[in-house]
Design a protein around this motif. Structure first.
Motif, PDB file in Angstrom:
ATOM      1  N   TRP A 207       0.823  -1.223   0.000  1.00  0.00           N
ATOM      2  CA  TRP A 207       0.000   0.000   0.000  1.00  0.00           C
ATOM      3  C   TRP A 207       0.855   1.270   0.000  1.00  0.00           C
ATOM      4  N   PHE A 208       2.170   1.130   0.215  1.00  0.00           N
ATOM      5  CA  PHE A 208       3.048   2.298   0.367  1.00  0.00           C
ATOM      6  C   PHE A 208       3.085   3.103  -0.934  1.00  0.00           C
ATOM      7  N   PRO A 209       3.051   4.465  -0.847  1.00  0.00           N
ATOM      8  CA  PRO A 209       3.128   5.249  -2.094  1.00  0.00           C
ATOM      9  C   PRO A 209       4.394   4.882  -2.883  1.00  0.00           C
ATOM     10  N   GLY A 210       4.248   4.709  -4.167  1.00  0.00           N
ATOM     11  CA  GLY A 210       5.408   4.362  -5.009  1.00  0.00           C
ATOM     12  C   GLY A 210       5.665   2.867  -5.075  1.00  0.00           C
ATOM     13  N   ALA A 211       4.795   2.083  -4.399  1.00  0.00           N
ATOM     14  CA  ALA A 211       5.037   0.625  -4.396  1.00  0.00           C
ATOM     15  C   ALA A 211       4.213  -0.082  -5.463  1.00  0.00           C
ATOM     16  N   SER A 212       3.889   0.634  -6.520  1.00  0.00           N
ATOM     17  CA  SER A 212       3.060   0.009  -7.562  1.00  0.00           C
ATOM     18  C   SER A 212       3.767  -1.223  -8.152  1.00  0.00           C
ATOM     19  N   PHE A 213       5.123  -1.219  -8.115  1.00  0.00           N
ATOM     20  CA  PHE A 213       5.843  -2.385  -8.664  1.00  0.00           C
ATOM     21  C   PHE A 213       5.477  -3.653  -7.906  1.00  0.00           C
ATOM     22  N   LYS A 214       5.127  -3.497  -6.610  1.00  0.00           N
ATOM     23  CA  LYS A 214       4.788  -4.708  -5.843  1.00  0.00           C
ATOM     24  C   LYS A 214       3.428  -5.257  -6.270  1.00  0.00           C
ATOM     25  N   ARG A 215       2.519  -4.337  -6.596  1.00  0.00           N
ATOM     26  CA  ARG A 215       1.203  -4.799  -7.053  1.00  0.00           C
ATOM     27  C   ARG A 215       1.331  -5.462  -8.425  1.00  0.00           C
ATOM     28  N   ARG A 216       2.193  -4.858  -9.266  1.00  0.00           N
ATOM     29  CA  ARG A 216       2.426  -5.478 -10.583  1.00  0.00           C
ATOM     30  C   ARG A 216       3.059  -6.842 -10.416  1.00  0.00           C
ATOM     31  N   ALA A 217       3.995  -6.930  -9.479  1.00  0.00           N
ATOM     32  CA  ALA A 217       4.695  -8.210  -9.266  1.00  0.00           C
ATOM     33  C   ALA A 217       3.697  -9.295  -8.879  1.00  0.00           C
ATOM     34  N   GLN A 218       2.709  -8.931  -8.046  1.00  0.00           N
ATOM     35  CA  GLN A 218       1.716  -9.933  -7.623  1.00  0.00           C
ATOM     36  C   GLN A 218       0.899 -10.427  -8.828  1.00  0.00           C
ATOM     37  N   GLU A 219       0.477  -9.440  -9.682  1.00  0.00           N
ATOM     38  CA  GLU A 219      -0.286  -9.832 -10.894  1.00  0.00           C
ATOM     39  C   GLU A 219       0.560 -10.742 -11.767  1.00  0.00           C
ATOM     40  N   TRP A 220       1.834 -10.388 -11.917  1.00  0.00           N
ATOM     41  CA  TRP A 220       2.712 -11.140 -12.803  1.00  0.00           C
ATOM     42  C   TRP A 220       3.029 -12.526 -12.240  1.00  0.00           C
ATOM     43  N   TYR A 221       3.088 -12.600 -10.903  1.00  0.00           N
ATOM     44  CA  TYR A 221       3.315 -13.910 -10.266  1.00  0.00           C
ATOM     45  C   TYR A 221       2.172 -14.848 -10.676  1.00  0.00           C
ATOM     46  N   ASP A 222       0.957 -14.312 -10.614  1.00  0.00           N
ATOM     47  CA  ASP A 222      -0.205 -15.142 -10.949  1.00  0.00           C
ATOM     48  C   ASP A 222      -0.144 -15.587 -12.417  1.00  0.00           C
ATOM     49  N   ILE A 223       0.294 -14.671 -13.295  1.00  0.00           N
ATOM     50  CA  ILE A 223       0.364 -15.006 -14.726  1.00  0.00           C
ATOM     51  C   ILE A 223       1.333 -16.163 -14.951  1.00  0.00           C
ATOM     52  N   ARG A 224       2.484 -16.085 -14.325  1.00  0.00           N
ATOM     53  CA  ARG A 224       3.474 -17.148 -14.543  1.00  0.00           C
ATOM     54  C   ARG A 224       2.976 -18.477 -13.982  1.00  0.00           C
ATOM     55  N   ASN A 225       2.430 -18.380 -12.778  1.00  0.00           N
ATOM     56  CA  ASN A 225       1.946 -19.584 -12.135  1.00  0.00           C
ATOM     57  C   ASN A 225       0.861 -20.250 -12.981  1.00  0.00           C
ATOM     58  N   GLU A 226      -0.039 -19.441 -13.517  1.00  0.00           N
ATOM     59  CA  GLU A 226      -1.129 -19.966 -14.342  1.00  0.00           C
ATOM     60  C   GLU A 226      -0.612 -20.583 -15.636  1.00  0.00           C
ATOM     61  N   THR A 227       0.554 -20.114 -16.082  1.00  0.00           N
ATOM     62  CA  THR A 227       1.099 -20.638 -17.335  1.00  0.00           C
ATOM     63  C   THR A 227       1.794 -21.980 -17.126  1.00  0.00           C
ATOM     64  N   ILE A 228       2.534 -22.098 -16.035  1.00  0.00           N
ATOM     65  CA  ILE A 228       3.363 -23.313 -15.942  1.00  0.00           C
ATOM     66  C   ILE A 228       2.820 -24.390 -14.992  1.00  0.00           C
ATOM     67  N   THR A 229       1.911 -24.030 -14.079  1.00  0.00           N
ATOM     68  CA  THR A 229       1.457 -25.057 -13.119  1.00  0.00           C
ATOM     69  C   THR A 229       0.338 -25.955 -13.661  1.00  0.00           C
ATOM     70  N   PRO A 230      -0.783 -25.399 -14.179  1.00  0.00           N
ATOM     71  CA  PRO A 230      -1.873 -26.295 -14.607  1.00  0.00           C
ATOM     72  C   PRO A 230      -1.459 -27.339 -15.648  1.00  0.00           C
ATOM     73  N   PRO A 231      -0.684 -26.985 -16.694  1.00  0.00           N
ATOM     74  CA  PRO A 231      -0.350 -28.037 -17.652  1.00  0.00           C
ATOM     75  C   PRO A 231       0.498 -29.146 -17.034  1.00  0.00           C
ATOM     76  N   PHE A 232       1.345 -28.768 -16.082  1.00  0.00           N
ATOM     77  CA  PHE A 232       2.195 -29.783 -15.458  1.00  0.00           C
ATOM     78  C   PHE A 232       1.363 -30.719 -14.575  1.00  0.00           C
ATOM     79  N   LEU A 233       0.445 -30.123 -13.813  1.00  0.00           N
ATOM     80  CA  LEU A 233      -0.409 -30.965 -12.955  1.00  0.00           C
ATOM     81  C   LEU A 233      -1.263 -31.914 -13.800  1.00  0.00           C
ATOM     82  N   LYS A 234      -1.674 -31.417 -14.962  1.00  0.00           N
ATOM     83  CA  LYS A 234      -2.472 -32.266 -15.859  1.00  0.00           C
ATOM     84  C   LYS A 234      -1.678 -33.505 -16.264  1.00  0.00           C
ATOM     85  N   VAL A 235      -0.394 -33.302 -16.572  1.00  0.00           N
ATOM     86  CA  VAL A 235       0.441 -34.444 -16.968  1.00  0.00           C
ATOM     87  C   VAL A 235       0.539 -35.425 -15.800  1.00  0.00           C
TER      88      VAL A 235
END
Ligand code: HEM
Length: 499
Positions: A207-235
């Motif tokens: 929530w700190f002013p100027g910490a927008s990079f942390k919010r972006r990092a959280q969104e991006w973490y989800d994107i990566r996780n969604e890309t590499i985890t579900p297909p692997f679990l399916k296998v």
């Protein structure tokens, strides 16, 4: 400037020697071009940039890159830590960014088993299938060529890594991957975010002013996780059900020593396999897309080269485009494309583990080492005064061999006096790209098929005039042309029939 780093006989360039000035002047775009200009200005193939986060050494000659990254690879094979990417977005266990050590060796071993230079069976059938679909898509909707290239390249990796077969447009796996690459291209360059320079910033609250990079990092973490985890679990689940398709993940899971028995949980070993499959995806897809985009641009800008190559393919590769990897003209095209517009212009930076000296210069422990691949591939001493130009002929020597069948002995061979750009483009030493042979073979077959079956020309405007062509590049981790339009039309019914 540290005295030790400045030999009196050959001072570091002034522009690269003032710590504060450098941190302000560090170019954020087209770094490879600016570094090449500095190297020329100071007549030095080794530059030392003092940046706030540490030391950065830029190598601008083949000799320097080989001397350090290859011949001294026991100490030059680590990676600098990219705080945003690794600590905040979660690219933590990714092979590409792992520090040199046991974990990295274990990941690499998995890939080496899969991508042995003499065995293309892990990817070749998938490639042929995806290429066939790609060529058909191009015939049906040529204006969507970029989407078709993306689909082909990403679907090959999905098939190789997870046994997933993408058939439809806008498949969710492809869209997820697209988003992941956009993240990598932005956050994959050390120093792109302030938190890379001041790692302590990672602790400030979201929530700190100027910490927008942390919010972006959280969104991006989800994107990566969604890309590499579900297909692997399916296998993993398919393996438990006995209906998994043969692929990299399955073969590694089948050999795992300590799997977690629960279908939706991963042991440490399985997590490593998941990360390695993910790194294959990250390393292999967008590099291939970028190479093909540059190829299309080159064909529009140099139509004579295109015509000549098509005539040669007609003569030399009758009917063999699909059944064989054709090792002739397409190889010089690959060399020309990757030399003219380096795909990964500053490679992936290495890090040196201990202090070192080279040519009398002191290199501090922990320095980031950037080989300027773009500059090395345009070195006038090696490639002559026309080094900046696209010219496949510079690679070729014609031989007098007799042709006895399709794809028989090559009539063309690469000029041995011309330094092979493949050994530069795919990186150096122990970190050299493990997908090199697959990347090279795929490009050759794509180019052979495209050149053989289609004419690639600039588009026309509403008045029937050729749209102005610009050779303009935008670079992040990869160096790709700015979006452009292009017309791709079948050469003739006969040429398409060969597919
Ligand atoms: C035209 C295609 C490709 C190009 C130009 C390319 C280029 C590169 C470069 C420059 C590096 C860094 C090397 C270094 O640090 O010295 C690299 C690493 C890597 N590449 Fe590729 N690559 C391509 C295709 C592929 C493919 C098809 C795969 C996987 C199937 C792949 C997987 C990887 C991985 C996993 C790494 C990290 C290796 C490590 O850090 O130890 N690449 N690649």
């Amino acid at each position: 400037m540290d005295k030790k780093t400045q030999p009196s006989s050959s001072p570091w360039p002034q522009e690269a020697s003032s710590p504060w000035k450098q941190s302000c002047d560090m170019p954020m775009t087209d770094q490879h071009i600016v570094f090449a200009q500095w190297a020329e200005k100071f007549d030095s193939d080794i530059l030392h940039l003092k940046v706030v986060g540490g030391n950065c050494i830029v190598l601008s000659s083949y000799e320097a890159a080989m001397d350090l990254l290859d011949k001294r690879s026991s100490i030059y094979s680590s990676r600098p830590r990219v705080t945003m990417l690794q600590d905040l977005i979660g690219w933590e266990g990714d092979l590409v960014y792992l520090p040199y050590g046991n974990a990295w060796k274990a990941h690499r071993k998995l890939l080496h088993q899969e991508f042995h230079p003499s065995d293309s069976s892990a990817y070749r059938p998938h490639h042929k299938k995806a290429l066939r679909l790609f060529l058909n898509n191009l015939i049906e909707t040529p204006e969507e060529w970029l989407r078709h290239i993306q689909q082909m390249t990403r679907s090959i990796i999905l098939a190789v890594a997870y046994g997933i077969h993408v058939q439809v447009k806008d498949d969710p796996s492809i869209i997820a991957a697209e988003e992941m690459f956009a993240v990598l291209n932005t956050a994959g360059i050390p120093g792109s975010f302030l938190v890379d320079v001041f790692p302590l910033l990672k602790h400030i609250p979201t929530w700190f002013p100027g910490a927008s990079f942390k919010r972006r990092a959280q969104e991006w973490y989800d994107i990566r996780n969604e890309t590499i985890t579900p297909p692997f679990l399916k296998v993993k689940q398919a393996m438990a059900n006995g209906n998994a398709e043969d692929c990299f993940s399955l073969r590694c899971l089948a050999n795992a020593q300590s799997p977690d028995p629960r279908p939706d949980h991963l042991s440490e070993e399985e997590e490593m396999i998941k990360q390695t499959a993910g790194s294959m995806y990250e390393g292999g897809a967008d590099t291939g897309i970028t190479a093909l985009r540059t190829f299309l641009l080159a064909m529009m800008c140099f139509p004579d080269v295109q015509c000549e190559a098509q005539e040669e393919l007609d003569r030399d590769c009758r009917g063999c485009l699909f059944s064989e990897f054709c090792n002739r003209r397409p190889l010089d095209f690959f060399c020309s494309i990757i030399r003219w517009q380096a795909i990964v212009p500053l490679s992936v930076p290495h890090q040196v583990d201990t202090e070192d000296t080279y040519k009398g210069y002191y290199i501090p422990k922990g320095s980031t080492i950037m080989p300027n691949v773009w500059a090395i591939l345009r070195d006038k001493k090696t490639y002559g005064p026309t080094a900046h130009m696209f010219n496949p002929k510079r690679w070729l020597l014609k031989t007098d061999s007799n042709e006895t069948g399709h794809c028989a002995e090559a009539q063309w061979r690469l000029n041995p006096d011309m330094r092979d750009p493949v050994g530069i483009t795919f990186g150096f030493g122990r970190r050299v790209c493990p997908g090199k042979h697959m990347g090279l073979a795929s490009f050759q077959m794509n180019v052979a098929s495209l050149l053989h079956s289609f004419n690639i020309t600039p588009t026309l405007d509403d008045n029937g005039h050729v749209v102005n062509l610009e050779i303009e590049y935008v670079s992040g981790l990869l160096n790709g042309p700015v979006p452009f339009e292009c017309s791709i039309k079948p050469r003739s019914e006969k040429h398409i029939a060969v597919q």
